[in-house]
Design a protein around this motif. Structure first.
Motif, mmCIF file in Angstrom:
data_model
loop_
_atom_site.group_PDB
_atom_site.id
_atom_site.type_symbol
_atom_site.label_atom_id
_atom_site.label_comp_id
_atom_site.label_asym_id
_atom_site.label_seq_id
_atom_site.Cartn_x
_atom_site.Cartn_y
_atom_site.Cartn_z
ATOM 1 N N VAL A 1 -16.386 -17.455 -5.659
ATOM 2 C CA VAL A 1 -17.076 -16.711 -4.431
ATOM 3 C C VAL A 1 -18.235 -15.738 -5.098
ATOM 4 O O VAL A 1 -17.964 -14.954 -5.804
ATOM 5 N N LEU A 2 -19.379 -16.302 -4.939
ATOM 6 C CA LEU A 2 -20.607 -15.784 -5.472
ATOM 7 C C LEU A 2 -21.294 -14.588 -4.453
ATOM 8 O O LEU A 2 -21.921 -13.523 -4.934
ATOM 9 N N ASP A 3 -20.933 -14.660 -3.134
ATOM 10 C CA ASP A 3 -21.463 -13.875 -2.291
ATOM 11 C C ASP A 3 -20.416 -13.043 -1.182
ATOM 12 O O ASP A 3 -20.015 -13.512 -0.415
ATOM 13 N N ILE A 4 -19.607 -12.198 -1.828
ATOM 14 C CA ILE A 4 -18.390 -11.836 -1.104
ATOM 15 C C ILE A 4 -18.715 -10.936 0.244
ATOM 16 O O ILE A 4 -17.819 -11.298 1.091
ATOM 17 N N ASP A 5 -19.720 -10.265 0.161
ATOM 18 C CA ASP A 5 -20.119 -9.656 1.261
ATOM 19 C C ASP A 5 -20.630 -10.577 2.379
ATOM 20 O O ASP A 5 -19.880 -10.266 3.488
ATOM 21 N N ALA A 6 -21.145 -11.695 2.210
ATOM 22 C CA ALA A 6 -21.539 -12.692 3.143
ATOM 23 C C ALA A 6 -20.240 -13.257 3.837
ATOM 24 O O ALA A 6 -20.443 -13.578 4.984
ATOM 25 N N LEU A 7 -19.358 -13.523 2.961
ATOM 26 C CA LEU A 7 -18.140 -14.224 3.356
ATOM 27 C C LEU A 7 -17.503 -13.460 4.134
ATOM 28 O O LEU A 7 -16.624 -13.681 5.093
ATOM 29 N N SER A 8 -17.319 -12.064 3.741
ATOM 30 C CA SER A 8 -16.805 -10.791 4.608
ATOM 31 C C SER A 8 -17.179 -10.985 5.991
ATOM 32 O O SER A 8 -16.552 -10.802 6.925
ATOM 33 N N ARG A 9 -18.473 -10.939 6.105
ATOM 34 C CA ARG A 9 -19.086 -10.948 7.395
ATOM 35 C C ARG A 9 -18.774 -12.224 8.277
ATOM 36 O O ARG A 9 -18.556 -11.765 9.510
ATOM 37 N N ARG A 10 -18.671 -13.229 7.495
ATOM 38 C CA ARG A 10 -18.246 -14.336 8.275
ATOM 39 C C ARG A 10 -16.659 -14.424 8.836
ATOM 40 O O ARG A 10 -16.664 -14.748 9.952
ATOM 41 N N CYS A 11 -16.074 -13.411 8.403
ATOM 42 C CA CYS A 11 -14.477 -13.234 8.536
ATOM 43 C C CYS A 11 -14.558 -12.087 9.833
ATOM 44 O O CYS A 11 -13.469 -12.055 10.579
ATOM 45 N N GLY A 12 -15.570 -11.363 9.803
ATOM 46 C CA GLY A 12 -15.695 -10.365 10.755
ATOM 47 C C GLY A 12 -15.058 -9.352 10.163
ATOM 48 O O GLY A 12 -14.297 -8.148 10.867
ATOM 49 N N ARG B 1 -11.274 -10.240 -7.899
ATOM 50 C CA ARG B 1 -12.612 -9.636 -7.820
ATOM 51 C C ARG B 1 -13.145 -9.293 -9.212
ATOM 52 O O ARG B 1 -12.275 -8.296 -9.853
ATOM 53 N N ALA B 2 -14.210 -9.641 -9.556
ATOM 54 C CA ALA B 2 -14.900 -8.970 -10.904
ATOM 55 C C ALA B 2 -15.829 -8.000 -10.581
ATOM 56 O O ALA B 2 -16.151 -7.695 -9.497
ATOM 57 N N PRO B 3 -16.111 -7.162 -11.733
ATOM 58 C CA PRO B 3 -17.002 -6.028 -11.527
ATOM 59 C C PRO B 3 -18.382 -6.509 -10.850
ATOM 60 O O PRO B 3 -18.958 -5.487 -10.313
ATOM 61 N N ASN B 4 -18.891 -7.496 -10.959
ATOM 62 C CA ASN B 4 -20.288 -7.987 -10.689
ATOM 63 C C ASN B 4 -20.207 -8.432 -9.160
ATOM 64 O O ASN B 4 -21.055 -8.966 -8.721
ATOM 65 N N ASN B 5 -19.117 -8.156 -8.438
ATOM 66 C CA ASN B 5 -19.034 -8.533 -7.052
ATOM 67 C C ASN B 5 -18.850 -9.756 -6.745
ATOM 68 O O ASN B 5 -19.250 -10.496 -5.804
ATOM 69 N N THR B 6 -18.400 -10.512 -7.707
ATOM 70 C CA THR B 6 -17.895 -11.970 -7.418
ATOM 71 C C THR B 6 -16.460 -12.191 -7.696
ATOM 72 O O THR B 6 -15.751 -11.369 -7.930
ATOM 73 N N ALA B 7 -15.846 -13.356 -7.384
ATOM 74 C CA ALA B 7 -14.625 -13.570 -7.820
ATOM 75 C C ALA B 7 -14.453 -14.920 -8.139
ATOM 76 O O ALA B 7 -15.038 -15.884 -7.730
ATOM 77 N N THR B 8 -13.857 -15.520 -9.416
ATOM 78 C CA THR B 8 -13.306 -16.626 -9.837
ATOM 79 C C THR B 8 -11.689 -16.717 -9.328
ATOM 80 O O THR B 8 -10.935 -16.188 -9.703
ATOM 81 N N ILE B 9 -11.485 -17.692 -8.331
ATOM 82 C CA ILE B 9 -10.100 -17.883 -7.835
ATOM 83 C C ILE B 9 -9.646 -19.293 -8.497
ATOM 84 O O ILE B 9 -10.098 -20.278 -8.207
ATOM 85 N N PRO B 10 -8.477 -19.035 -9.301
ATOM 86 C CA PRO B 10 -7.955 -20.153 -9.806
ATOM 87 C C PRO B 10 -7.163 -21.003 -8.837
ATOM 88 O O PRO B 10 -5.772 -20.826 -8.935
ATOM 89 N N LEU B 11 -7.849 -21.703 -8.114
ATOM 90 C CA LEU B 11 -7.274 -22.520 -6.971
ATOM 91 C C LEU B 11 -8.083 -23.838 -6.902
ATOM 92 O O LEU B 11 -9.283 -23.897 -6.809
ATOM 93 N N ALA C 1 -9.375 -10.396 -2.960
ATOM 94 C CA ALA C 1 -8.827 -8.917 -3.263
ATOM 95 C C ALA C 1 -8.083 -8.976 -4.769
ATOM 96 O O ALA C 1 -8.203 -8.020 -5.400
ATOM 97 N N SER C 2 -7.676 -10.261 -5.286
ATOM 98 C CA SER C 2 -6.869 -10.121 -6.328
ATOM 99 C C SER C 2 -7.740 -10.568 -7.426
ATOM 100 O O SER C 2 -7.309 -10.354 -8.685
ATOM 101 N N TYR D 1 -12.196 -18.841 5.433
ATOM 102 C CA TYR D 1 -13.110 -17.769 5.112
ATOM 103 C C TYR D 1 -11.970 -16.522 4.888
ATOM 104 O O TYR D 1 -12.088 -15.900 3.794
ATOM 105 N N ARG D 2 -11.118 -16.604 5.682
ATOM 106 C CA ARG D 2 -9.959 -15.482 5.694
ATOM 107 C C ARG D 2 -9.193 -15.591 4.232
ATOM 108 O O ARG D 2 -8.961 -14.549 3.566
ATOM 109 N N ARG D 3 -8.759 -16.843 4.150
ATOM 110 C CA ARG D 3 -8.054 -16.893 2.826
ATOM 111 C C ARG D 3 -8.604 -16.854 1.537
ATOM 112 O O ARG D 3 -8.186 -15.985 0.684
ATOM 113 N N LEU D 4 -10.020 -17.051 1.616
ATOM 114 C CA LEU D 4 -10.928 -17.031 0.492
ATOM 115 C C LEU D 4 -11.065 -15.461 0.222
ATOM 116 O O LEU D 4 -10.805 -14.794 -1.112
ATOM 117 N N ILE D 5 -11.273 -14.733 1.310
ATOM 118 C CA ILE D 5 -11.406 -13.146 1.319
ATOM 119 C C ILE D 5 -10.113 -12.547 0.959
ATOM 120 O O ILE D 5 -9.876 -11.575 -0.117
#
Length: 96
Positions: free
Chosen positions: A84-95, A36-46, A33-34, A25-29
């Motif tokens: 990453v489709l739900d950044i907020d939920a993933l952030s909550r999981r990280c604390g 993030r798209a305007p629609n509050n999702t992120a496509t990580i090339p990994l 940061a690098s 969770y922490r590494r994804l979040i």
């Protein structure tokens, strides 16, 4: 340079005391940061193997954790990418 050493020291300590699920969770979040798209999702090339390396885990273990997030609708895994489709939920999981 001191900042890099500090960051690496924190990650090493994290590997020893924090569970795999939280490390993923922490590494994804961190990566969001690098990428993030305007629609509050992120496509990580990994790819999954690279994520496993980042969190110091086997590919199989990290794949199982990622698929839990897929089942919950928080990420989508594609060839060479993690969406990453739900950044907020993933952030909550990280604390965060």
């Amino acid at each position: 340079m001191a900042e890099s050493v500090d960051r690496l020291s924190r990650r090493l300590l994290e590997t020893m005391v924090v569970g795999l699920e939280l490390r993923i969770y922490r590494r994804l979040i961190d990566l969001v940061a690098s990428f993030r798209a305007p629609n509050n999702t992120a496509t990580i090339p990994l790819c999954q193997a690279s994520l496993a390396d980042l969190v110091r885990a086997t590919r199989l273990s990290s794949k199982q954790m990622l698929h839990r997030l897929v089942d919950q609708g928080q990420v989508r895994v594609r060839r060479g990418r993690i969406d990453v489709l739900d950044i907020d939920a993933l952030s909550r999981r990280c604390g965060y």
